[in-house]
Design a protein around this motif. Structure first.
Motif, PDB file in Angstrom:
ATOM      1  N   ILE A   1       4.019  12.450  -4.857  1.00 28.16           N
ATOM      2  CA  ILE A   1       3.037  12.040  -3.846  1.00 28.16           C
ATOM      3  C   ILE A   1       1.399  12.521  -4.558  1.00 28.16           C
ATOM      4  N   GLU A   2       0.472  11.441  -4.726  1.00 33.00           N
ATOM      5  CA  GLU A   2      -0.863  12.100  -5.400  1.00 33.00           C
ATOM      6  C   GLU A   2      -1.624  12.369  -4.194  1.00 33.00           C
ATOM      7  N   GLU A   3      -1.669  11.056  -3.541  1.00 33.02           N
ATOM      8  CA  GLU A   3      -2.525  10.781  -2.397  1.00 33.02           C
ATOM      9  C   GLU A   3      -1.652   9.977  -1.149  1.00 33.02           C
ATOM     10  N   ILE A   4      -2.307   9.972  -0.114  1.00 30.42           N
ATOM     11  CA  ILE A   4      -2.367   9.219   1.295  1.00 30.42           C
ATOM     12  C   ILE A   4      -3.174   8.049   0.842  1.00 30.42           C
ATOM     13  N   ILE A   5      -3.676   6.459   1.032  1.00 29.86           N
ATOM     14  CA  ILE A   5      -4.716   6.344   1.533  1.00 29.86           C
ATOM     15  C   ILE A   5      -4.382   5.036   2.425  1.00 29.86           C
ATOM     16  N   TYR A   6      -4.813   5.197   3.452  1.00 29.69           N
ATOM     17  CA  TYR A   6      -5.074   4.515   4.111  1.00 29.69           C
ATOM     18  C   TYR A   6      -6.269   3.489   4.328  1.00 29.69           C
ATOM     19  N   VAL A   7      -6.434   1.947   4.493  1.00 33.80           N
ATOM     20  CA  VAL A   7      -6.757   1.305   4.380  1.00 33.80           C
ATOM     21  C   VAL A   7      -6.114   0.344   5.271  1.00 33.80           C
ATOM     22  N   ARG A   8      -7.711   0.204   6.565  1.00 37.35           N
ATOM     23  CA  ARG A   8      -7.760  -1.373   7.183  1.00 37.35           C
ATOM     24  C   ARG A   8      -7.951  -2.562   7.034  1.00 37.35           C
ATOM     25  N   LEU A   9      -7.094  -3.524   7.375  1.00 39.10           N
ATOM     26  CA  LEU A   9      -7.344  -5.181   6.858  1.00 39.10           C
ATOM     27  C   LEU A   9      -8.193  -5.296   7.994  1.00 39.10           C
ATOM     28  N   GLU A  10      -8.519  -6.549   7.903  1.00 34.60           N
ATOM     29  CA  GLU A  10      -9.230  -7.946   8.622  1.00 34.60           C
ATOM     30  C   GLU A  10      -8.989  -8.941   8.954  1.00 34.60           C
ATOM     31  N   ALA A  11      -9.282  -9.037  10.005  1.00 35.78           N
ATOM     32  CA  ALA A  11      -9.078 -11.039  10.221  1.00 35.78           C
ATOM     33  C   ALA A  11      -8.963 -11.590   9.936  1.00 35.78           C
ATOM     34  N   GLY A  12      -8.231 -12.613   9.557  1.00 40.03           N
ATOM     35  CA  GLY A  12      -7.875 -13.853   8.450  1.00 40.03           C
ATOM     36  C   GLY A  12      -7.342 -13.165   7.397  1.00 40.03           C
ATOM     37  N   GLU A  13      -7.261 -11.930   6.681  1.00 43.65           N
ATOM     38  CA  GLU A  13      -7.107 -11.651   5.587  1.00 43.65           C
ATOM     39  C   GLU A  13      -5.667 -12.023   4.981  1.00 43.65           C
ATOM     40  N   ASP A  14      -4.769 -11.768   4.216  1.00 43.19           N
ATOM     41  CA  ASP A  14      -4.050 -12.499   4.122  1.00 43.19           C
ATOM     42  C   ASP A  14      -3.111 -11.390   3.242  1.00 43.19           C
ATOM     43  N   PHE A  15      -1.954 -10.475   4.129  1.00 41.62           N
ATOM     44  CA  PHE A  15      -1.518  -9.274   3.525  1.00 41.62           C
ATOM     45  C   PHE A  15      -1.292  -8.797   1.971  1.00 41.62           C
ATOM     46  N   VAL A  16      -0.714  -9.727   1.807  1.00 43.46           N
ATOM     47  CA  VAL A  16       0.186 -10.833   0.026  1.00 43.46           C
ATOM     48  C   VAL A  16      -1.175 -10.165  -0.026  1.00 43.46           C
ATOM     49  N   HIS A  17      -2.131 -11.115  -0.650  1.00 42.69           N
ATOM     50  CA  HIS A  17      -3.095 -10.667  -0.705  1.00 42.69           C
ATOM     51  C   HIS A  17      -3.973  -9.417  -1.238  1.00 42.69           C
TER      52      HIS A  17
END
Length: 189
Positions: free
Chosen positions: A11-27
């Motif tokens: 494991i090189e790093e852990i990346i956290y990302v907050r998605l925003e309302a209306g975003e398609d999870f797959v995209h």
């Protein structure tokens, strides 16, 4: 019997990302893999709410015409938990792209519109979703939309839908399509 394939990575790093309302999870996952140059990784967790989810699950009534799976679209609000593997799509140079049946298979993650080419992000995500009536598990499909969060009935606040991804080095998970068919392969990075 085939020999089990195993390889070590770190494991090189852990990346956290907050998605925003209306975003398609797959995209969004596709974009995150491109932005953070994730060739191999693990979706450790995705937690939040979806406005609707599209899943593929084992069929309750398998038939030849449904390949043994059901495609579901469930309206929200839905609480979500998801995990899975992240890798790279791979087609050897001497072969054409996968046939239409694999290129547009909706849960491959080979790009938001289906097959986007050799070396593109790939993922296989399992998720559990629950609403007031049921809990369902299945494979994530395009069309699963992050929900709006509205605490006071007046103003939208930033989303709390967050993904945690472990970026892995030393090994590459390749979702390979070749003359043998479609399979996961592991190669040194």
């Amino acid at each position: 019997m085939r020999k089990r394939l195993g390889m070590r990575g770190k494991i090189e790093e852990i990346i956290y990302v907050r998605l925003e309302a209306g975003e398609d999870f797959v995209h969004a996952l596709w974009d995150i893999c491109k932005e953070y140059d994730i060739k191999t990784g693990v979706l450790l967790d995705a937690t939040g709410n979806l406005a609707k989810v599209r899943l593929m699950r084992n069929s309750r009534e398998p038939r030849r015409d449904n390949w043994g799976v059901d495609f579901l679209e469930i309206p929200g609000p839905l609480m979500v938990s998801a995990t899975g593997i992240l890798g790279t799509g791979w087609v050897p140079e001497n072969l054409p792209p996968p046939p239409e049946s694999h290129r547009n298979y909706p849960d491959t993650g080979f790009g938001p519109g289906g097959w986007e080419g050799h070396g593109t992000p790939y993922f296989k995500i399992n998720m559990t979703v629950t609403n007031a009536y049921e809990t369902i598990c299945g494979h994530l499909l395009q069309g699963s939309i992050v929900a709006h969060v509205n605490h006071d009935g007046k103003a939208d606040v930033p989303s709390h839908f967050t993904v945690a991804i472990a970026k892995v080095s030393g090994v590459i998970l390749r979702a390979t399509y070749d003359k043998s068919g479609f399979y996961h392969d592991l190669v040194p990075a």
